[in-house]
Every structure is written in C-alpha cells, then in structure tokens.
Write a protein that holds these residues in place. Structure first.
Motif, PDB file in Angstrom:
ATOM      1  N   GLN A  38      37.488  46.011  80.732  1.00 36.49           N
ATOM      2  CA  GLN A  38      37.951  44.857  80.084  1.00 36.49           C
ATOM      3  C   GLN A  38      36.630  44.042  79.975  1.00 36.49           C
ATOM      4  OE1 GLN A  38      41.643  43.226  81.481  1.00 36.49           O
ATOM      5  NE2 GLN A  38      41.607  41.710  79.940  1.00 36.49           N
ATOM      6  N   ASP A  39      36.038  43.531  81.030  1.00 37.09           N
ATOM      7  CA  ASP A  39      34.773  43.063  81.157  1.00 37.09           C
ATOM      8  C   ASP A  39      34.053  43.230  82.132  1.00 37.09           C
ATOM      9  OD1 ASP A  39      35.526  41.343  83.153  1.00 37.09           O
ATOM     10  OD2 ASP A  39      36.472  40.015  81.867  1.00 37.09           O
ATOM     11  N   LEU A  40      32.944  42.506  82.497  1.00 37.32           N
ATOM     12  CA  LEU A  40      31.971  42.925  83.490  1.00 37.32           C
ATOM     13  C   LEU A  40      32.638  42.890  84.815  1.00 37.32           C
ATOM     14  CD1 LEU A  40      29.177  39.889  84.180  1.00 37.32           C
ATOM     15  CD2 LEU A  40      31.495  39.764  83.210  1.00 37.32           C
ATOM     16  N   ALA A  63      37.171  48.602  74.997  1.00 40.11           N
ATOM     17  CA  ALA A  63      37.067  47.352  75.937  1.00 40.11           C
ATOM     18  C   ALA A  63      37.643  46.007  75.271  1.00 40.11           C
ATOM     19  CB  ALA A  63      35.797  47.226  76.516  1.00 40.11           C
ATOM     20  N   ILE A  75      30.226  42.888  78.044  1.00 42.39           N
ATOM     21  CA  ILE A  75      31.617  42.006  77.828  1.00 42.39           C
ATOM     22  C   ILE A  75      31.476  40.880  78.970  1.00 42.39           C
ATOM     23  CG2 ILE A  75      33.768  41.489  77.265  1.00 42.39           C
ATOM     24  CD1 ILE A  75      33.857  44.169  75.928  1.00 42.39           C
ATOM     25  N   GLY A  76      31.479  39.447  78.578  1.00 37.89           N
ATOM     26  CA  GLY A  76      31.348  38.502  79.572  1.00 37.89           C
ATOM     27  C   GLY A  76      30.366  37.975  80.374  1.00 37.89           C
ATOM     28  N   SER A 114      35.561  36.405  89.965  1.00 38.48           N
ATOM     29  CA  SER A 114      34.529  35.608  89.008  1.00 38.48           C
ATOM     30  C   SER A 114      33.751  34.581  90.044  1.00 38.48           C
ATOM     31  CB  SER A 114      35.122  34.392  88.106  1.00 38.48           C
ATOM     32  OG  SER A 114      36.134  33.922  88.598  1.00 38.48           O
ATOM     33  N   ASN A 133      41.383  43.372  75.495  1.00 37.26           N
ATOM     34  CA  ASN A 133      41.339  42.217  75.479  1.00 37.26           C
ATOM     35  C   ASN A 133      42.085  41.287  74.354  1.00 37.26           C
ATOM     36  OD1 ASN A 133      39.294  41.471  77.665  1.00 37.26           O
ATOM     37  ND2 ASN A 133      37.606  41.863  76.320  1.00 37.26           N
ATOM     38  N   CYS A 136      31.798  48.621  80.890  1.00 34.18           N
ATOM     39  CA  CYS A 136      32.956  47.693  81.327  1.00 34.18           C
ATOM     40  C   CYS A 136      34.331  48.358  80.850  1.00 34.18           C
ATOM     41  CB  CYS A 136      32.651  46.409  81.365  1.00 34.18           C
ATOM     42  SG  CYS A 136      32.917  46.126  79.536  1.00 34.18           S
TER      43      CYS A 136
END
Length: 395
Positions: A79-81, A380, A3-4, A94, A384, A77
């Motif tokens: 929530q995200d990577l 995950a 994700i992401g 990020s 979100n 992951c």
C-alpha cells in the motif's frame, strides 16, 4: 517511486535520488555512519526473478509458528512504504519509521530512495531485535543495496529474464547477479532453476564452500497462498526453516505456518469477485494463468491490466487471452507506464476498453471474476483508491 517516501524526506529534509543506481559503495558508507546496523542480527537473504515475496512470507510464518520473532523487508510496497518493513507481519508504524528517518537525516553520504529505505530497515531491525530478519533484494542481488549483510542462509527461488537494462540479456548474466547473495560457508536454497543458471549458482557456491540445497517436492500440504507454483515456494521456505531451526524444527508447527500464510497481490481477493495479482513478467504471468485454470475453472474472466513498458506486454496479452476475452486497460501515472492505447491496439480481444486510473471501473457482470494485474506499482496505487475505483462495482 516508493509510495509515501516523499513525506518523510520533506519532514526531515532528506535529499535522495529516485534513480536506480546499482552498487554497494554508497549504502556501505551510509551504514558505517549509522554504526553498521546491518551487522547486528540473524539474516536470511532472498534474490530471484519470481517467488521472493511468497517464499519470504512462508518462511516468516513458519518461524513465527515456532515462537520466533521475525522482521521482513519486502520489495516493492503493498500500500505504501510502511508495509515494506514488517515485524511479525505488522507494517512499521509512522512513528517508528519517522524515528528511523530522523536518524538517517544526518547521514552525509548521498543515497537513492531505495538505499534510504534499506538503511531505515536495518536501523529499525537493530532497535527491534527480531530473532530473524528476512531481507528481499530489490533487484538482482550482487549490486543490490541489501547485499551488505552476511546472512545465515541465502534463497534463490527462480531465475528468468527480467530487468535486462540492469542485469543483462542472458540467463547467465542475470544468474551471476542473483548468485551474488551467496556467502562463504553459508548454505543456499535454490528453486527449479534453468540449467544455465544452476551452473552459475553451483560454480559460485563451490568457490565459497557453500552448500547448495534443492528442496524435495512438497507433500500434500494445505497452503495459505493459492496456485500450484506456491508449492515450490513453500518447499523452499520449509527447507530454509529446517536449516535455521535445526533440532528445534517441528513439522506440525511448520504445517501451521504454511497454511496460515498470507501475502498481498498473490491472487488476493480484494472484494467479492475482484482479485489482485502482481504478475508482470513471463514466469508470473504463466503462474497466474495456471492458477486461474486451477481455481476458477469455467468462470468468465475479466482482465484489468496496466503494465510497465519495459515488460514483455505482448507475451502477457497472448497468455491472458487464453483465459479471457474481456479486457480493460488502465492509464496510470508513472514514467515507466505503458500507454493503455498500446495494450488496446495489441490486444486481440473483441471486448476491450481503456480507462484512466481515476475513472470508475465499468460495472461488472455478476458471473465474471475480475483480475487486476500487470504491475505491482499499479496495484499499490489502486489499493489506495479501492473505495472510489470500485464504488459502483457490482458483484
């Protein structure tokens, strides 16, 4: 699917394969193009069917309680990577990940998505230079892209049947993959392994002159993670920390670390009356059922479930039906996802329904405790969408 990741691939024009392609040739070549960042630092490597994430979190907390900086590479992951790569418990920003992806954008060796993220972790850890970097294998061990490091210590919390399409159909075959992280002259800390698996691990360790360490049963210690199975994971982390810290190991600091450990999806309370738990195979389902019986005795339980079709969903249902007669099955978008209709038809519960991911969860009985489980990927995605998914959820 990570994700992401797509946003970074698109921004830096990086082309990778989303498939799982075990092997070390590609990641080794790519890291050489990057100046071999995996050869800098003090690494701890974990492989196993269950318990890797919890053991890594316990170990990270113990080392930080001793004043050491720690990098973690988790899989999958939360929530995200970004939360797969952490420094002292904080997910990489990020900006930092973008910097790493820019470096990776010039790599000519074709990579998979997971190999790309693995390489990004090594690049970031070389730059950040934590005292220790704890690396969790994505799948298996021997042919996992993380198995390019020479760790100070290896940890194998458990071995059971999982990922049979890649690792084999027997405990012995799977154990050979997990034992692949053992390195010459370096100790390996092992959990309570099946006899067949332990024989494979000892055989590999003997060939490499690696000491096999089996932790003693943990004394009465308050842990930050719930469930009786976490005692075993904490004992592994404690033993590993003693090896890593030597004479600097302090029992009081270690206890502080164990009691303060947190990790998403390990019987994690998301909202009042809502718990996320990433149980998705036999051992983790058994642990979830045991944890519910211990921590929520007598409470009505509502199971919200979505799972991958390559998992033993029949076994999961039979076990979860021992603690609940109320089920909600979820359809979610992933090529590996099992249709909720299949779960519905297989379930023996008389109180059951199907919902799509973007539907609102039925209003909860105030007396019930809702446990969302079955797939780490699903959790995950739901994290979100927590605000919308639980918008009218009454607790």
């Amino acid at each position: 699917m990570i994700i992401g990741l797509e946003q970074y691939k698109n921004k830096w024009n990086i082309h990778t394969d989303s498939a799982i392609l075990p092997g070390l040739d590609a990641i080794t070549a790519a890291l050489e193009e990057l100046g071999n960042p995996h050869q800098t630092g003090t690494f701890i490597h974990l492989a196993g069917t269950n318990g890797k994430g919890s053991t890594a979190a316990f170990l990270s907390a113990i080392l930080q309680a001793h004043g050491r900086s720690v990098g973690n590479f988790y899989s999958p992951c939360i929530q995200d990577l970004h939360d797969q790569i952490q420094i002292n418990g904080t997910p990489v920003s990020s900006e930092e990940l973008g910097w790493a992806m820019q470096k990776l954008s010039v790599v000519k060796t074709p990579l998979t998505d997971f190999e790309l993220l693995t390489a990004a972790a090594f690049v970031i850890f070389r730059k950040q230079a934590p005292d220790f970097a704890i690396i969790e294998a994505g799948m298996g061990g021997m042919l996992d892209s993380t198995n390019v490091i020479d760790p100070e210590i290896a940890i194998i919390p458990s071995i059971s049947i999982d990922h049979t399409n890649f690792l084999g159909n027997t405990i012995e075959e799977i154990a050979r993959h997990k034992a692949g992280i053992i390195k010459k002259w370096k100790p390996v800390v092992v959990g309570d392994l099946p006899k067949e698996a332990m024989n494979i691990v000892r055989e590999k360790a003997d060939r490499l002159h690696s000491e096999v360490i089996e932790p003693s049963k943990l004394a009465d210690v308050r842990l930050g993670l719930k469930g009786p199975h976490q005692q075993k994971n904490a004992a592994l982390a404690l033993e590993a920390s003693k090896e890593l810290l030597g004479l600097e190991f302090d029992e009081e600091k270690a206890q502080l670390g164990l009691s303060s450990t947190t990790l998403a999806y390990r019987f994690e309370k998301i909202l009042p009356g809502v718990i996320f738990d990433g149980a998705h195979n036999k051992a983790s389902i058994d642990a979830l059922v045991e944890t519910v019986k211990e921590t929520l005795p007598g409470r009505p339980i509502h199971i919200v479930m979505g799972i991958f079709k390559d998992k033993d969903y029949v076994y999961a249902l039979r076990q979860l039906e021992t603690i609940s007669d109320h089920f909600t099955f979820i359809n979610f978008e992933n090529e590996r996802a099992l249709p909720a209709k299949t779960l519905f038809e297989e379930s023996r519960s008389k109180r059951k329904t199907i919902t799509n991911l973007y539907d609102i969860l039925p209003v909860n009985d105030r007396k019930e405790e809702t446990i969302v489980t079955g797939s780490l990927f699903l959790l995950a995605v739901l994290r979100n969408y927590t605000d919308s998914f639980f918008q009218y959820y009454q607790c």
